[in-house]
Design a protein around this motif. Structure first.
Motif, mmCIF file in Angstrom:
data_model
loop_
_atom_site.group_PDB
_atom_site.id
_atom_site.type_symbol
_atom_site.label_atom_id
_atom_site.label_comp_id
_atom_site.label_asym_id
_atom_site.label_seq_id
_atom_site.Cartn_x
_atom_site.Cartn_y
_atom_site.Cartn_z
ATOM 1 N N LYS A 104 29.469 -25.628 30.933
ATOM 2 C CA LYS A 104 28.628 -24.436 30.878
ATOM 3 C C LYS A 104 29.298 -23.232 31.554
ATOM 4 N N ASN A 105 30.006 -23.444 32.650
ATOM 5 C CA ASN A 105 30.614 -22.323 33.366
ATOM 6 C C ASN A 105 31.828 -21.743 32.644
ATOM 7 N N ILE A 106 32.346 -22.399 31.620
ATOM 8 C CA ILE A 106 33.501 -21.912 30.864
ATOM 9 C C ILE A 106 33.062 -21.180 29.591
ATOM 10 N N VAL A 107 32.054 -21.693 28.907
ATOM 11 C CA VAL A 107 31.635 -21.154 27.603
ATOM 12 C C VAL A 107 30.458 -20.199 27.777
ATOM 13 N N ASN A 108 30.753 -19.028 28.327
ATOM 14 C CA ASN A 108 29.763 -17.949 28.455
ATOM 15 C C ASN A 108 28.455 -18.385 29.102
ATOM 16 N N LYS A 109 28.481 -19.441 29.867
ATOM 17 C CA LYS A 109 27.275 -19.936 30.547
ATOM 18 C C LYS A 109 26.120 -20.164 29.579
ATOM 19 N N LYS A 110 26.423 -20.498 28.343
ATOM 20 C CA LYS A 110 25.407 -20.721 27.313
ATOM 21 C C LYS A 110 24.725 -22.073 27.482
ATOM 22 N N GLU A 111 23.487 -22.107 27.071
ATOM 23 C CA GLU A 111 22.755 -23.368 26.974
ATOM 24 C C GLU A 111 22.959 -23.916 25.564
ATOM 25 N N PHE A 112 23.152 -25.191 25.444
ATOM 26 C CA PHE A 112 23.304 -25.857 24.152
ATOM 27 C C PHE A 112 22.326 -27.034 24.111
ATOM 28 N N LEU A 150 39.407 -21.111 27.785
ATOM 29 C CA LEU A 150 39.166 -20.517 26.472
ATOM 30 C C LEU A 150 40.400 -19.749 26.013
ATOM 31 N N LEU A 151 40.786 -19.949 24.751
ATOM 32 C CA LEU A 151 41.899 -19.226 24.152
ATOM 33 C C LEU A 151 41.378 -18.386 22.998
ATOM 34 N N LYS A 152 41.885 -17.177 22.847
ATOM 35 C CA LYS A 152 41.444 -16.268 21.785
ATOM 36 C C LYS A 152 41.945 -16.732 20.426
ATOM 37 N N THR A 153 41.220 -16.311 19.382
ATOM 38 C CA THR A 153 41.661 -16.485 18.000
ATOM 39 C C THR A 153 41.925 -15.094 17.430
#
Length: 176
Positions: free
Chosen positions: A32-40, A3-6
């Motif tokens: 999932k383990n990279i993007v805040n462990k969110k469910e999509f 993940l890179l900041k904006t």
């Protein structure tokens, strides 16, 4: 994948690696383990023609985080901060994404989202953290002067909803 900041706290660029060979390419678009462990649990795909602007959309109840991936063509993608207590309320992040790029765009809950198709045609995939709730959908006016998005076009092709039902930033802020 990382993940890179904006320039606004929240939206992120999901940097991926593209594996190319004579057959084409392969790239990961979500972990999932990279993007805040969110469910999509909900995916959407849209097809647009050049100069079509979709948005700026947000769900006020059951807000959605989104991961935007362009699978064909090129877009100018925008996330507007509508978190009422945020230091960056009303500010936006705009990035150009194409099917050739090695990234997707992560947009957290509380942001309106929209994009402009820059190529002859484009296909955009959205990975969403919540199901669609039509009665809580709101549209922020694409040309609100208080947000002042630099859309790269003066007269986009809009749906009736996006043309006629867009709220100003002030109207959105005062929603109950």
């Amino acid at each position: 994948m990382k993940l890179l900041k904006t320039r606004i706290d929240g939206p992120k660029i999901i940097k991926t690696e593209i594996f190319r060979d004579s057959r084409g390419f392969l790239k990961e678009t979500y972990r999932k383990n990279i993007v805040n462990k969110k469910e999509f649990p909900f995916d959407v795909m849209s097809f647009s023609k050049k100069n079509v602007l979709r948005g700026l959309h947000i769900q006020t109840k059951k807000p959605q985080a989104k991961i935007i991936t362009v699978t064909y063509g090129k877009i100018f993608d925008v996330a507007v901060d509508l978190r009422k207590n945020s230091k960056s309320f009303g500010k936006y992040v705009g990035i150009t994404i194409s099917d050739k790029d090695n990234f997707s765009f992560y947009i957290p809950e509380g942001f309106a989202h929209g994009f402009l198709c820059l190529s002859k045609e484009c296909t955009v995939n959205y990975k969403c953290s919540q199901y669609r709730v039509p009665e809580s959908e709101k549209t922020l006016s694409w040309d609100d002067p208080d947000v002042n998005i630099k859309w790269l076009i003066k007269k986009p092709i809009l749906s009736d909803k996006d043309k006629n039902l867009g709220l100003s930033l002030n109207e959105f802020y005062n929603l109950k």
